[in-house]
Design an enzyme around this catalytic site. Structure first.
Site, PDB file in Angstrom:
ATOM      1  N   SER A  31      -1.308   0.024   0.955  1.00  0.00           N
ATOM      2  CA  SER A  31      -1.693  -1.372   0.755  1.00  0.00           C
ATOM      3  C   SER A  31      -0.758  -2.127  -0.183  1.00  0.00           C
ATOM      4  CB  SER A  31      -3.126  -1.448   0.210  1.00  0.00           C
ATOM      5  OG  SER A  31      -3.249  -0.716  -0.994  1.00  0.00           O
ATOM      6  N   GLY A  68      -4.943   2.169   2.202  1.00  0.00           N
ATOM      7  CA  GLY A  68      -5.693   3.400   2.010  1.00  0.00           C
ATOM      8  C   GLY A  68      -4.931   4.668   2.337  1.00  0.00           C
ATOM      9  N   ASN A  96      -2.279   6.282  -3.536  1.00  0.00           N
ATOM     10  CA  ASN A  96      -3.652   6.688  -3.211  1.00  0.00           C
ATOM     11  C   ASN A  96      -3.898   8.170  -3.478  1.00  0.00           C
ATOM     12  OD1 ASN A  96      -4.873   4.189  -2.283  1.00  0.00           O
ATOM     13  ND2 ASN A  96      -3.445   4.299  -0.578  1.00  0.00           N
ATOM     14  N   ASP A 177      -8.546  -7.128  -8.537  1.00  0.00           N
ATOM     15  CA  ASP A 177      -8.770  -5.693  -8.708  1.00  0.00           C
ATOM     16  C   ASP A 177      -7.821  -5.062  -9.719  1.00  0.00           C
ATOM     17  OD1 ASP A 177      -6.326  -5.482  -7.373  1.00  0.00           O
ATOM     18  OD2 ASP A 177      -7.204  -4.768  -5.500  1.00  0.00           O
ATOM     19  N   HIS A 180      -3.406  -4.580  -6.988  1.00  0.00           N
ATOM     20  CA  HIS A 180      -2.561  -5.084  -5.910  1.00  0.00           C
ATOM     21  C   HIS A 180      -1.860  -6.376  -6.334  1.00  0.00           C
ATOM     22  CE1 HIS A 180      -5.397  -2.459  -3.709  1.00  0.00           C
ATOM     23  NE2 HIS A 180      -4.334  -2.227  -2.952  1.00  0.00           N
TER      24      HIS A 180
END
Length: 207
Positions: A31, A68, A96, A177, A180
């Site tokens: 991502s 993800g 991740n 968040d 990102h």
């Protein structure tokens, strides 16, 4: 004589009508490079292509990022994500793995296999590094952080040590968040990575 001139004009005419295809660079990532919650033109591949073209490079940058994805996921889809016409790849995977606390030795194996398989195809590779979250402890970080430099060195790939350099831990450059990058954050990543990417496409063009 007239036949010779006509043939020469035909050959020259054909030569000028054929244009070289742009060099295809694939960003195999998660991502962070896919452009999570961003318009398509603000994602890393789109901004990178625009920056490279502005500097005179005839390059098509393909977004092969999947939100993800772990390094294992990237390896599993490698062959269909990076087509036979790809000349260069930026490998941006591993974040991740760390977020899930996956064993660093597995991340190392997966990334090594990805770079090895691309190199065997004579695809030039730039490995984008990642750092483990510090809340996982010093032991995890000391095992995870060196993976990217080690893999790039072993396989003769280029290395950009930390994909989020200049953006990580800066709230104004990240989404809510905190992980990102915003479009502005992506533009900083592109600016910082540009010299390494130019080295990559120079290698790819030379081959």
């Amino acid at each position: 004589m007239y036949q010779f001139i006509a043939a020469a004009v035909l050959v020259l005419g054909c030569g000028t009508s054929v244009s070289a295809e742009p060099l295809k660079l694939v960003v195999l990532g998660d991502s962070l490079s896919a452009g999570y919650q961003l318009p398509a033109d603000e994602a890393f591949p789109a901004q990178l292509q625009a920056a490279l073209q502005k500097r005179g490079h005839d390059v098509e940058v393909v977004n092969a990022g999947v939100s993800g994805d772990t390094s294992a996921d990237g390896l599993a889809r490698l062959d269909w994500s990076v087509g036979p016409d790809a000349k260069a790849v930026i490998v941006e995977l591993g974040a991740n793995d760390a977020l899930r606390g996956l064993p660093p030795e597995k991340t190392r194996e997966n990334l090594s296999e990805i770079v090895s398989r691309l190199t065997a195809r004579d695809v030039k590779v730039l490995v984008a590094g990642m750092l483990a979250p510090r809340n996982l402890g010093d032991d995890y970080a000391s095992s995870f952080d060196p993976i990217f430099a080690d893999v790039s060195r072993i396989h003769g790939a280029l290395l950009y040590p930390f994909f989020l350099q200049g953006v990580a831990m800066k709230p104004e450059l990240n989404l809510a968040d905190g992980m990102h990058p915003t479009g502005e954050g992506v533009s900083i990543i592109v600016e910082n990575m540009l010299p390494a990417v130019e080295d990559l496409i120079e290698r790819a063009g030379a081959s």
